[in-house]
Structure formats: C-alpha cells, structure tokens
Design an enzyme around this catalytic site. Structure first.
Site, PDB file in Angstrom:
ATOM      1  N   ASP A  38       0.869  -1.165   0.000  1.00 37.30           N
ATOM      2  CA  ASP A  38       0.000   0.000   0.000  1.00 37.30           C
ATOM      3  C   ASP A  38       0.917   1.230   0.000  1.00 37.30           C
ATOM      4  O   ASP A  38       2.022   1.168   0.525  1.00 37.30           O
ATOM      5  CB  ASP A  38      -0.855  -0.095   1.270  1.00 37.30           C
ATOM      6  CG  ASP A  38      -1.470   1.218   1.677  1.00 37.30           C
ATOM      7  OD1 ASP A  38      -2.227   1.771   0.861  1.00 37.30           O
ATOM      8  OD2 ASP A  38      -1.212   1.682   2.799  1.00 37.30           O
ATOM      9  N   ASP A 269      -1.780  -0.667   6.152  1.00 33.55           N
ATOM     10  CA  ASP A 269      -1.989  -0.139   7.500  1.00 33.55           C
ATOM     11  C   ASP A 269      -3.439   0.220   7.790  1.00 33.55           C
ATOM     12  O   ASP A 269      -3.806   0.427   8.936  1.00 33.55           O
ATOM     13  CB  ASP A 269      -1.141   1.119   7.693  1.00 33.55           C
ATOM     14  CG  ASP A 269      -1.627   2.250   6.791  1.00 33.55           C
ATOM     15  OD1 ASP A 269      -1.962   1.975   5.621  1.00 33.55           O
ATOM     16  OD2 ASP A 269      -1.691   3.398   7.251  1.00 33.55           O
ATOM     17  N   ASP A 273      -7.373  -1.625   3.814  1.00 28.19           N
ATOM     18  CA  ASP A 273      -6.499  -2.699   3.375  1.00 28.19           C
ATOM     19  C   ASP A 273      -6.924  -4.059   3.914  1.00 28.19           C
ATOM     20  O   ASP A 273      -6.452  -5.093   3.436  1.00 28.19           O
ATOM     21  CB  ASP A 273      -5.058  -2.416   3.817  1.00 28.19           C
ATOM     22  CG  ASP A 273      -4.526  -1.103   3.261  1.00 28.19           C
ATOM     23  OD1 ASP A 273      -4.774  -0.837   2.066  1.00 28.19           O
ATOM     24  OD2 ASP A 273      -3.887  -0.349   4.004  1.00 28.19           O
TER      25      ASP A 273
HETATM   26  P1  ADP Z   1      -4.922   5.957  -0.400  1.00 24.72           P
HETATM   27  O1  ADP Z   1      -5.021   4.536  -0.911  1.00 24.72           O
HETATM   28  O2  ADP Z   1      -3.719   6.656  -0.973  1.00 24.72           O
HETATM   29  O3  ADP Z   1      -4.977   6.008   1.105  1.00 24.72           O
HETATM   30  P2  ADP Z   1      -7.744   6.760  -0.700  1.00 24.72           P
HETATM   31  O4  ADP Z   1      -8.357   5.560  -1.331  1.00 24.72           O
HETATM   32  O5  ADP Z   1      -8.050   6.999   0.731  1.00 24.72           O
HETATM   33  O6  ADP Z   1      -6.151   6.809  -0.974  1.00 24.72           O
HETATM   34  O7  ADP Z   1      -8.185   8.060  -1.525  1.00 24.72           O
HETATM   35  C1  ADP Z   1      -7.960   8.146  -2.924  1.00 24.72           C
HETATM   36  C2  ADP Z   1      -8.165   9.543  -3.434  1.00 24.72           C
HETATM   37  O8  ADP Z   1      -9.527   9.977  -3.175  1.00 24.72           O
HETATM   38  C3  ADP Z   1      -7.304  10.585  -2.758  1.00 24.72           C
HETATM   39  O9  ADP Z   1      -6.022  10.651  -3.350  1.00 24.72           O
HETATM   40  C4  ADP Z   1      -8.117  11.844  -3.011  1.00 24.72           C
HETATM   41  O10 ADP Z   1      -7.934  12.307  -4.329  1.00 24.72           O
HETATM   42  C5  ADP Z   1      -9.553  11.354  -2.890  1.00 24.72           C
HETATM   43  N1  ADP Z   1     -10.076  11.544  -1.519  1.00 24.72           N
HETATM   44  C6  ADP Z   1     -10.398  10.584  -0.628  1.00 24.72           C
HETATM   45  N2  ADP Z   1     -10.856  11.131   0.527  1.00 24.72           N
HETATM   46  C7  ADP Z   1     -10.781  12.471   0.383  1.00 24.72           C
HETATM   47  C8  ADP Z   1     -11.084  13.599   1.214  1.00 24.72           C
HETATM   48  N3  ADP Z   1     -11.543  13.493   2.457  1.00 24.72           N
HETATM   49  N4  ADP Z   1     -10.887  14.825   0.699  1.00 24.72           N
HETATM   50  C9  ADP Z   1     -10.415  14.971  -0.543  1.00 24.72           C
HETATM   51  N5  ADP Z   1     -10.098  13.967  -1.374  1.00 24.72           N
HETATM   52  C10 ADP Z   1     -10.287  12.732  -0.930  1.00 24.72           C
HETATM   53 MG    MG Z   2      -2.742   3.278   3.689  1.00 23.61          MG
END
Ligand code: ADP
Ligand code: MG
Length: 324
Positions: A38, A269, A273
């Site tokens: 991840d 983490d 996941d």
């Molecule tokens: P990661 O796997 O990197 O943790 P997420 O699946 O949580 O990413 O989120 C993917 C994308 O969705 C982020 O890069 C962002 O563009 C958008 N996103 C998710 N949650 C938010 C939020 N609270 N505010 C703004 N953008 C968000």
């Molecule tokens: Mg993560």
C-alpha cells in the site's frame, strides 16, 4: 519445521518487532514471491501536509507554491485566465475546503484543516457532510455546496476542469504530490496539493526485497502520476503500480496476481487494506495501523518500517533452511 523451532522463531521475531500470528505464517512467508505494498501509511508516513493552494483563476499563472501565494493574492492575474472558474482567493479556498473537510478523517482532509489552523483561518459551520471513500467529500457551508476530491469525483458532479488547472495538476502530481480539486456550487474554485514523506528506510527495504528475488508492487487509491513518482523514488517498477484502486477493489488486485500464480504478501496499515490482507497468502499489518488491519493480518510489523518486513522474511527463510 518442528513446532519447537517455529516457537523459537516466533520468539526471536518478536525481538525484532515482528509478530507472527502462528507458526504457519512463518512458513507461508518464506514461499512468498511477490510483495504488494500500500502506498499511503506503508511506503510513506501517511502524514500529509499542504504544499500548494491554487485558486482556479490563477492556475498555471506560474505554478502555485505557497511562496508564490502572496504575489498571487496581490497580483491582478491574467485577464484571459479569469473566464469561467469561480473567483475565489487562496484564503477563501482554504477556508471552504477546510470547513468541509472538518467532517473527514482522511489524512488529506486533516492536512487541509491543519493548514487552515496554521494560517489562522476561522472555519465555518458544517451544515451537511457526505463522504465517498477513495473519491472525496461533499458538504454544505454557509448555504454553498462544497465538493473536495479527485477529478472523477468533481466530474460526477458536473464540474468542469479548465485546461490550465489540468496542467497545474499534472505538474504537481509529477512531483509526487497529491492534488484535490475544490468545487463550489458547481464551479471549480481551485485546488490544494498535499505531500506525504516517504519513510526513511522504505527504499532500502524494497531494494533488499528485489535483491532476494522478490517482485514488488504498489497499490493505492491515489492517482497514477503521483503513485509513479513515489514508486520511482523507491525503485518500484512503474509497470507494477496499481493506482486509483478503490478501497473495495484492493482485494481484486491481490487476487489477480494470485491468479497469475504468484504467492503474495500484502502490506498495509488501513481499514481499507483489511480485505486485501485477508486475501493475500500472507497479510502484513504495518505500524500502529488500525486494529482492523492488525486483526486481518498474519504478521504485524510493530516498528512501522519496511525494514522489519525484510527481517521477517529473512527469519522465515533461516528457520526453514535450518530444519529441513
Ligand atoms: P490511499 O489509498 O492513498 O490512502 P484513498 O483511497 O483513501 O487513498 O483516496 C484516494 C483519493 O480519493 C485521494 O487521493 C483523493 O484524491 C480522494 N479523496 C479521498 N478522501 C478524500 C477527502 N476526504 N478529501 C479529498 N479527497 C479525498
Ligand atoms: Mg494506507
């Protein structure tokens, strides 16, 4: 391996901060040939901070780093750039985005709220709040609808992204930054970029895995460009980056590799996941991670560092080479 050897192994591992669920986990780990990592919180610290605030009518005037911001706020801007997007200045953009993100627990949301605080920007009340995992959030602030999220999240709301904003996004993402777009009442108001630091030893650990003949992949909900920029810094092959993977699809990504015959360790983490950790041949929870991730895993890396994964792998190999 004898039960005694495995028991001794688990005890030894605990000294390195590697907690195996049971003896079988040690055995499965030594047969792994593919490691899926991840990005956020695993390869990186998962601790975002705001690097750029770019109002839409300023986009690509000249980049948009925070150092440029005073100039951007003072300057009249290019008349031609003032066509369609909503005219919202940097402080207001932060105020709206942060007020909306108050309801969010996402690290990006937290970073924007922290940034508003650092800039002494008072936040407005949240009248309604809705979040779409892996995409963004939508809130009502002072009667306005504020959407903060990725391009597809805004597109779903009929918000058009001007070409100059797209260009700014491309530039920022190529630097490994994550950009989120801010829409207000159906118009693009601007974007906020955040960056997350790569953990000190991620690169070295990944290179060691390669030296041991393991294949590594990065999986993330983040966009392709940002993901590849980060992958490049830790020597993960850009062809082995799965980006824009929605939380519920991480499990699919692991299964696809297994269907190609790979024995997969998945390291993560977050709550997001957990299903993928269960699906993997070996699920590895990293750091203080969420309880859900730890419960779904076969191995826990207490130190929060990928170096501990290398230790765990070496140990599993050593135990089995000794005993067969
Ligand atoms: P990661 O796997 O990197 O943790 P997420 O699946 O949580 O990413 O989120 C993917 C994308 O969705 C982020 O890069 C962002 O563009 C958008 N996103 C998710 N949650 C938010 C939020 N609270 N505010 C703004 N953008 C968000
Ligand atoms: Mg993560």
């Amino acid at each position: 391996a004898t039960p005694t050897a495995l028991m001794a192994g688990t005890g030894k591992a605990a000294e390195y901060g590697v907690l195996f669920r049971d003896g079988e986990a040690i055995q499965t780990l030594k047969d792994v040939d593919t490691v899926v990592l991840d990005k956020t919180g695993t390869i990186t610290e998962g601790d975002h901070s705001v690097t750029d605030v770019v109002p839409a009518h300023h986009a690509h005037a000249d980049g948009g780093s925070l150092e440029d911001q005073d100039r951007l706020e003072d300057g009249p801007g290019d008349a031609a750039d003032r066509a369609d997007p909503a005219v919202v200045e940097a402080r207001d953009l932060v105020r709206l985005a942060a007020s909306a993100e108050r309801g969010s627990e996402h690290p990006i949301g937290q970073a924007i709220v922290d940034h508003a605080e650092e800039e002494d920007i008072d936040l407005a009340d949240l009248e309604s709040f809705d979040s779409v995992p892996g995409k963004g959030i939508e809130a009502t602030i002072e009667g306005q609808t504020v959407a903060v999220g990725n391009a597809s999240f805004l597109a779903d709301r009929g918000i058009e992204i001007p070409e100059r904003t797209e260009k700014t996004v491309v530039d920022l993402e190529a630097e490994g930054k994550t950009t989120v777009l801010v829409g207000v009442d159906g118009d693009l108001a601007g974007l906020v970029a955040t960056a997350d630091t790569i953990k000190d030893d991620s690169g070295a650990a990944i290179r060691t895995l390669h030296d041991r003949g393991l294949e590594t992949w990065m999986i993330t909900g983040d966009n392709e460009r940002t993901a590849r920029a980060i992958a490049d810094q830790v020597d993960i092959d850009p062809e082995r980056v799965k980006a824009r993977v929605l939380p519920q699809d991480k499990i699919e990504a692991v299964r696809d590799l297994q269907e190609e015959g790979k024995h997969v360790a998945m390291v993560g983490d977050g709550i997001n996941d957990a299903p993928a950790l269960k699906q993997a041949n070996v699920g590895v929870a990293i750091g203080t991670g969420t309880d859900v991730a730890i419960q779904s895993s076969d191995v826990s890396l207490v130190r929060g560092s990928l170096a501990a994964l290398v230790d765990a792998y070496s140990l599993s190999e050593r135990i089995f080479s000794k005993i067969k």
